[in-house]
Design an enzyme around this catalytic site. Sequence first.
Site, PDB file in Angstrom:
ATOM      1  N   GLY A   1       0.654  -1.164  -0.163  1.00  0.00           N
ATOM      2  CA  GLY A   1      -0.061   0.408  -0.286  1.00  0.00           C
ATOM      3  C   GLY A   1       0.691   1.086   0.063  1.00  0.00           C
TER       4      GLY A   1
ATOM      5  N   GLY B   1       2.190   3.134   2.290  1.00  0.00           N
ATOM      6  CA  GLY B   1       3.459   3.460   3.135  1.00  0.00           C
ATOM      7  C   GLY B   1       4.906   2.109   2.221  1.00  0.00           C
TER       8      GLY B   1
ATOM      9  CB  ILE C   1      -8.320  -4.566   1.761  1.00  0.00           C
ATOM     10  CG1 ILE C   1      -7.731  -3.865   3.773  1.00  0.00           C
ATOM     11  CG2 ILE C   1      -7.531  -5.813   2.041  1.00  0.00           C
ATOM     12  CD1 ILE C   1      -8.795  -4.125   4.632  1.00  0.00           C
ATOM     13  CG  ASP C   2      -6.204   0.814   3.559  1.00  0.00           C
ATOM     14  OD1 ASP C   2      -7.630  -0.190   4.063  1.00  0.00           O
ATOM     15  OD2 ASP C   2      -5.816   0.842   4.019  1.00  0.00           O
TER      16      ASP C   2
ATOM     17  N   GLY D   1      -9.785   0.310   6.278  1.00  0.00           N
ATOM     18  CA  GLY D   1      -9.663   2.112   4.966  1.00  0.00           C
ATOM     19  C   GLY D   1      -8.667   2.661   5.088  1.00  0.00           C
TER      20      GLY D   1
HETATM   21  O1  F6P Z   1      -3.780  -1.064   5.509  1.00  0.00           O
HETATM   22  C1  F6P Z   1      -4.642  -1.816   5.132  1.00  0.00           C
HETATM   23  C2  F6P Z   1      -5.054  -1.874   6.444  1.00  0.00           C
HETATM   24  O2  F6P Z   1      -6.032  -2.992   6.838  1.00  0.00           O
HETATM   25  C3  F6P Z   1      -6.138  -0.755   6.770  1.00  0.00           C
HETATM   26  O3  F6P Z   1      -7.363  -0.152   6.462  1.00  0.00           O
HETATM   27  C4  F6P Z   1      -5.951  -0.308   8.483  1.00  0.00           C
HETATM   28  O4  F6P Z   1      -5.992   0.733   9.355  1.00  0.00           O
HETATM   29  C5  F6P Z   1      -4.503  -1.274   8.419  1.00  0.00           C
HETATM   30  O5  F6P Z   1      -4.304  -2.319   7.816  1.00  0.00           O
HETATM   31  C6  F6P Z   1      -4.939  -1.946   9.930  1.00  0.00           C
HETATM   32  O6  F6P Z   1      -2.977  -2.117  10.364  1.00  0.00           O
HETATM   33  P1  F6P Z   1      -2.802  -3.047  11.076  1.00  0.00           P
HETATM   34  O7  F6P Z   1      -3.305  -4.736  10.712  1.00  0.00           O
HETATM   35  O8  F6P Z   1      -1.161  -2.878  11.660  1.00  0.00           O
HETATM   36  O9  F6P Z   1      -3.226  -3.070  12.354  1.00  0.00           O
END
Ligand code: F6P
Length: 328
Positions: free
Chosen positions: A105, A107, A130-131, A174
């Site tokens: 994504g 980052g 998925i965002d 998201g």
């Molecule tokens: O970027 C994908 C995502 O699933 C976002 O929708 C969500 O805010 C984040 O990653 C959650 O990240 P983690 O699994 O590191 O808590």
Amino acid sequence: MKDIQCIGVLTSGGDSPGMNAAIRAVTRSAIFAGWKVYGIYRGYEGLINGEVKEFTSESVSNTIQRGGTILKTARSKEFRTPEGRTKAYETLKRHHIDALVVIGGNGSLSGAQELAREHDVTVIGLPGTIDNDLYGTDSTIGYDTALNTIVDCVDKIRDTATSHDRIFFVEVMGRDAGFLAQNSAIAAGAEAAIIPEDRTDIDQLAQYIGRGIRKSKNSSIVLVSESKKDGTGGALHYAERVRNEYPQYDVRVTILGHLQRGGRPSAYDRILASRLGVAAVEALKEGQRNIMVGIKNDQVVYVPISKAVKIDKPIDRELIDVLTELSI
Ligand code: F6P
């Protein structure tokens, strides 16, 4: 630029359904081109630590239908430092990797851009999240599957919402983008979506209640985007407000959480990932570098990574209007 003979592929950031199909496509397409392929484990963390393994065509057998990522993934803090990126570059040099394909994504692609800038590495990004929040592509790998998962869940929640005459606030992922919330609300026939893109001075909750929806319906479902950036959103926040401001309503909250990221990729995501993976190798053959391969109007497109990660991808106003009109 010297001819490519060897590439590396990694997945980074949150996993998304279809990442395996993308790894498979990149691997097989590169082998088809006569190149050597290294799978790099645990994202940039593995690149820093040299967790690298040569991939054959068989390495990716029986993976297209699996969720998650066979390469594993991570959010690497060390890679955010110049020292970390130098170590990552040294791994690439040690294995004579001429180009790196990064599936991830915002980052992850920003990280790829930094690596390319500091060490003159050729990188190609594939939008894996998925965002659906990457500019320049209509869809990201994993978005369609997550959307379908959410819709399945909301269909189930509707059964209990209707039976009890309740308002349900369903929180979906998201990050700072409302694509999952807005489109799952349309697809599930929900009453409203509260999304960051529409969080202006107009209070979305008051607007929704004010529309008088509850006068004609006994139950309702509101999709709410998680709110990473300003922290003002979230389903719990809105449920609390309804309890305080409209105590006549019976309110419940469901936070879907990480189940949205799991599961078998949809046919759409598998095809998208396969097309983009093959296109990544094609792009390298053409001498492209530092681009993200995306899809626009069903055509493969190249987008400079700098644009893909920097420019905000807007939500079509039409989607907001469709939901508003259809939820009367
Ligand atoms: O970027 C994908 C995502 O699933 C976002 O929708 C969500 O805010 C984040 O990653 C959650 O990240 P983690 O699994 O590191 O808590």
